[in-house]
Design a protein around this motif. Structure first.
Motif, PDB file in Angstrom:
ATOM      1  N   MET A   1       0.843  -1.186   0.000  1.00  0.00           N
ATOM      2  CA  MET A   1       0.000   0.000   0.000  1.00  0.00           C
ATOM      3  C   MET A   1       0.883   1.241   0.000  1.00  0.00           C
ATOM      4  O   MET A   1       1.906   1.289   0.676  1.00  0.00           O
ATOM      5  N   THR A   2       0.474   2.235  -0.758  1.00  0.00           N
ATOM      6  CA  THR A   2       1.239   3.477  -0.855  1.00  0.00           C
ATOM      7  C   THR A   2       0.311   4.670  -0.675  1.00  0.00           C
ATOM      8  O   THR A   2      -0.905   4.588  -0.890  1.00  0.00           O
ATOM      9  N   CYS A   3       0.916   5.785  -0.270  1.00  0.00           N
ATOM     10  CA  CYS A   3       0.202   7.064  -0.227  1.00  0.00           C
ATOM     11  C   CYS A   3       1.029   8.091  -0.980  1.00  0.00           C
ATOM     12  O   CYS A   3       2.237   7.904  -1.167  1.00  0.00           O
ATOM     13  N   SER A   4       0.388   9.155  -1.383  1.00  0.00           N
ATOM     14  CA  SER A   4       1.075  10.119  -2.233  1.00  0.00           C
ATOM     15  C   SER A   4       0.536  11.529  -2.001  1.00  0.00           C
ATOM     16  O   SER A   4      -0.562  11.713  -1.463  1.00  0.00           O
ATOM     17  N   PHE A   5       1.338  12.464  -2.431  1.00  0.00           N
ATOM     18  CA  PHE A   5       0.892  13.861  -2.362  1.00  0.00           C
ATOM     19  C   PHE A   5      -0.197  14.169  -3.383  1.00  0.00           C
ATOM     20  O   PHE A   5      -0.736  15.278  -3.390  1.00  0.00           O
ATOM     21  N   ASP A   6      -0.524  13.184  -4.245  1.00  0.00           N
ATOM     22  CA  ASP A   6      -1.649  13.405  -5.161  1.00  0.00           C
ATOM     23  C   ASP A   6      -2.982  13.162  -4.455  1.00  0.00           C
ATOM     24  O   ASP A   6      -4.039  13.218  -5.073  1.00  0.00           O
ATOM     25  N   GLY A   7      -2.945  12.843  -3.135  1.00  0.00           N
ATOM     26  CA  GLY A   7      -4.158  12.695  -2.352  1.00  0.00           C
ATOM     27  C   GLY A   7      -4.753  11.306  -2.348  1.00  0.00           C
ATOM     28  O   GLY A   7      -5.868  11.122  -1.853  1.00  0.00           O
ATOM     29  N   SER A   8      -4.044  10.315  -2.876  1.00  0.00           N
ATOM     30  CA  SER A   8      -4.608   8.972  -2.994  1.00  0.00           C
ATOM     31  C   SER A   8      -3.827   7.954  -2.165  1.00  0.00           C
ATOM     32  O   SER A   8      -2.658   8.140  -1.835  1.00  0.00           O
ATOM     33  N   LEU A   9      -4.540   6.842  -1.874  1.00  0.00           N
ATOM     34  CA  LEU A   9      -3.940   5.629  -1.340  1.00  0.00           C
ATOM     35  C   LEU A   9      -4.167   4.546  -2.379  1.00  0.00           C
ATOM     36  O   LEU A   9      -5.238   4.474  -2.986  1.00  0.00           O
ATOM     37  N   ARG A  25      -9.670   7.643  -1.980  1.00  0.00           N
ATOM     38  CA  ARG A  25      -9.615   9.099  -1.825  1.00  0.00           C
ATOM     39  C   ARG A  25     -10.654   9.561  -0.811  1.00  0.00           C
ATOM     40  O   ARG A  25     -11.718   8.964  -0.669  1.00  0.00           O
ATOM     41  N   ASP A  26     -10.328  10.677  -0.137  1.00  0.00           N
ATOM     42  CA  ASP A  26     -11.270  11.334   0.749  1.00  0.00           C
ATOM     43  C   ASP A  26     -10.850  12.794   0.861  1.00  0.00           C
ATOM     44  O   ASP A  26      -9.714  13.099   1.212  1.00  0.00           O
ATOM     45  N   GLY A  27     -11.765  13.709   0.546  1.00  0.00           N
ATOM     46  CA  GLY A  27     -11.431  15.123   0.616  1.00  0.00           C
ATOM     47  C   GLY A  27     -10.929  15.642  -0.707  1.00  0.00           C
ATOM     48  O   GLY A  27     -10.887  14.928  -1.721  1.00  0.00           O
ATOM     49  N   PRO A  28     -10.494  16.867  -0.732  1.00  0.00           N
ATOM     50  CA  PRO A  28     -10.042  17.497  -1.986  1.00  0.00           C
ATOM     51  C   PRO A  28      -8.765  16.868  -2.496  1.00  0.00           C
ATOM     52  O   PRO A  28      -7.941  16.372  -1.732  1.00  0.00           O
ATOM     53  N   GLY A  32      -2.685  16.414  -0.046  1.00  0.00           N
ATOM     54  CA  GLY A  32      -1.822  15.248  -0.172  1.00  0.00           C
ATOM     55  C   GLY A  32      -1.784  14.410   1.101  1.00  0.00           C
ATOM     56  O   GLY A  32      -2.001  14.910   2.205  1.00  0.00           O
ATOM     57  N   VAL A  33      -1.522  13.121   0.936  1.00  0.00           N
ATOM     58  CA  VAL A  33      -1.398  12.206   2.071  1.00  0.00           C
ATOM     59  C   VAL A  33       0.088  12.019   2.354  1.00  0.00           C
ATOM     60  O   VAL A  33       0.842  11.527   1.508  1.00  0.00           O
ATOM     61  N   SER A  34       0.503  12.419   3.546  1.00  0.00           N
ATOM     62  CA  SER A  34       1.926  12.405   3.889  1.00  0.00           C
ATOM     63  C   SER A  34       2.390  11.082   4.466  1.00  0.00           C
ATOM     64  O   SER A  34       3.553  10.702   4.300  1.00  0.00           O
ATOM     65  N   THR A  35       1.510  10.361   5.155  1.00  0.00           N
ATOM     66  CA  THR A  35       1.945   9.178   5.898  1.00  0.00           C
ATOM     67  C   THR A  35       0.787   8.214   6.085  1.00  0.00           C
ATOM     68  O   THR A  35      -0.382   8.629   6.150  1.00  0.00           O
ATOM     69  N   ILE A  36       1.088   6.925   6.156  1.00  0.00           N
ATOM     70  CA  ILE A  36       0.096   5.894   6.448  1.00  0.00           C
ATOM     71  C   ILE A  36       0.732   4.855   7.382  1.00  0.00           C
ATOM     72  O   ILE A  36       1.955   4.718   7.440  1.00  0.00           O
ATOM     73  N   ALA A  37      -0.128   4.134   8.104  1.00  0.00           N
ATOM     74  CA  ALA A  37       0.341   3.063   8.991  1.00  0.00           C
ATOM     75  C   ALA A  37      -0.744   2.001   9.094  1.00  0.00           C
ATOM     76  O   ALA A  37      -1.915   2.319   9.295  1.00  0.00           O
ATOM     77  N   LEU A  38      -0.347   0.752   8.948  1.00  0.00           N
ATOM     78  CA  LEU A  38      -1.265  -0.369   9.022  1.00  0.00           C
ATOM     79  C   LEU A  38      -1.462  -0.781  10.474  1.00  0.00           C
ATOM     80  O   LEU A  38      -0.514  -0.834  11.260  1.00  0.00           O
ATOM     81  N   SER A  39      -2.711  -1.080  10.844  1.00  0.00           N
ATOM     82  CA  SER A  39      -3.013  -1.492  12.212  1.00  0.00           C
ATOM     83  C   SER A  39      -2.397  -2.851  12.506  1.00  0.00           C
ATOM     84  O   SER A  39      -2.139  -3.642  11.590  1.00  0.00           O
TER      85      SER A  39
END
Length: 475
Positions: A1-9, A25-28, A32-39
């Motif tokens: 899984m990746t996140c990006s400054f284009d606002g997507s996962l 996607r969620d929001g405008p 951009g999405v800076s960081t993600i973490a899996l539970s």
């Protein structure tokens, strides 16, 4: 899984390299999405965005199931607690917050960390502390200033320790990671260095120097023995945490943006690196084996078992020897080594008593109490049993009966062993020692024993025909 400054996962298939499903996607789109973490249970993902929101996503549906607001600027790092009940976030606004993963309420915070911007926020494995690192506005006397890493108490939010070591010329600690055992904290900085810290003394243990540009991301393998680092110098590096040395040559990337993120797979055999627009996967097991460091792929428990087995091998080699005292060859790892044949174990019947062994002895169930207590009666039984026992170890040459002796039985059993067996008992017969009978002395008397002589009242008896003075027959 990746996140990006284009606002997507996005979710990817590791084997084919193709995207699975649509973008999340969620929001405008500009956020951009800076960081993600899996539970820890793998069912949810938490993300931090430039709009200051912390979002909780469902893995199965790819939809947002919770949105937590509170930060006034972009969220730069998020981290799950090991039990999956809390989420820690660090923000561009210089604060850190702890969130309840169930209802999204703020448990602790906003905490003013003292950092101008919080680039890294991570829980300790035991969840009693968390560490923060980020940008520090250097004072006028920059030569004496070091970028600090701050350790906080999870429950009270009080400052526990401050670690100083990274140079302040570039002004920030960009990434942090705890080893699984909680004994070491590792930090990466814009001063191009990686440092390890003892969580017992809060002193620096080692300096890992090799990158030529700022270190952007670090990750520790699940077994806690390999460190991966990513840098703007377009390389990712693997480090042996046993000796803090590089494992191999740098993993070079062609992307002009440098390497921005690294992450290990759950089994520790793959490494993913993220660049400007692409993600790459690397076979860590092949790289480590090529470097001759296969044991780094084992976890600590397997490592202990590995060394325990190595300890047992020489012990077994020393203990195994045949009757001629010829030592058994240890393991031969040469190419032309011929393996020794595997010997089948001999099944020896247990608790087998020869027929007639207890003949002449009274049955315990039918012996009266009076009989059992009479010393003369039992003396005769003991004498009979002693004769039976002595017959087991020295067969009587005059015995012509067909009853097999235990020695013969063992010899016959072992004669069926393979010809290359280490022990061949049928080649070694027992030794018979003749001891002359000493007339007038006790059977257990020694030759040098001095005893008071008792005069005999009667005449000396003549030698019996059945017991000559120099008889060699033992009773």
């Amino acid at each position: 899984m990746t996140c990006s400054f284009d606002g997507s996962l996005r979710v990817w298939n590791l084997k084919s390299g193709k995207q699975i499903g649509d973008n999340w996607r969620d929001g405008p789109s500009w956020s951009g999405v800076s960081t993600i973490a899996l539970s820890p249970d793998g069912k949810k993902v938490v993300s931090g965005s430039e709009d200051g929101g912390v979002r909780l996503w469902d893995i199965d549906t790819g939809k947002v199931i919770g949105k937590w607001l509170g930060h006034t600027d972009g969220v730069l790092d998020v981290c799950w607690s090991r039990d999956g009940r809390r989420v820690l976030s660090g923000s561009h606004d210089g604060t850190a917050r702890q969130w309840d993963a169930e209802n999204g309420e703020t448990i602790l915070g906003p905490m003013k960390t003292g950092h101008g911007r919080v680039f890294a926020a991570v829980y300790s494995p035991d969840m009693t502390m968390f560490a923060t690192g980020g940008y520090e506005l250097p004072p006028l006397n920059i030569q004496d200033f070091k970028c600090p890493i701050r350790i906080w108490d999870t429950k009270t939010g009080e400052l526990v320790a401050t670690l100083k070591g990274h140079a302040s010329e570039y002004g920030q600690v960009s990434c942090l990671a705890w080893t699984p055992d909680g004994k070491t904290l590792i930090s990466g900085s814009f001063d191009f260095s990686i440092r390890t810290w003892s969580t017992t003394t809060w002193k620096q243990n080692a300096l890992l120097d090799g990158h030529t540009l700022p270190v952007q991301s670090i990750a520790i393998s699940p077994n806690g023995r390999i460190l991966a680092s990513a840098s703007y110098d377009k390389t990712a590096r693997l480090w042996n945490l046993e000796d803090n040395q590089p494992i191999s040559s740098p993993l070079h990337h062609a992307d002009s943006h440098g390497v921005l993120a690294v992450s290990f797979s759950a089994d520790g055999k793959l490494l993913a690196t993220g660049c400007g627009k692409n993600v790459y996967t690397w076979d860590i097991s092949a790289i480590v084996k090529e470097a001759g460091l296969d044991e780094l792929l084992l976890d600590q428990r397997d490592k202990s078992l590995f060394y325990f087995c190595l300890f047992l091998i020489p012990i077994s080699v020393l203990c195994r020897a045949d009757a001629t005292r010829r030592p058994v060859r240890p393991f031969d790892f040469s190419a032309d080594a011929t393996p020794r044949p595997v010997r089948k174990p001999i099944k020896v019947p247990q608790r087998q008593v020869l027929q007639g062994f207890f003949d002449g002895l009274p049955d315990r169930a039918h012996v009266s109490a009076r009989h059992r207590l009479h010393p003369r009666s039992w003396a005769s039984h003991v004498s009979t049993l002693s004769g039976q026992l002595s017959s087991l170890f020295r067969p009587d040459a005059h015995d012509t009966s067909s009853r097999p002796r235990p020695f013969h039985w063992v010899r016959n059993r072992l004669s069926a062993r393979p010809s290359n067996a280490d022990i061949e008992l049928h080649k070694h017969r027992s030794t018979v020692v003749d001891v002359p009978y000493a007339k007038g002395k006790r059977r257990d008397a020694s030759a040098r024993e001095k005893r008071r002589r008792i005069p005999l009242k009667s005449k000396k008896p003549a030698a019996s025909a059945s017991r000559p003075p120099n008889s060699n027959t033992a009773q």
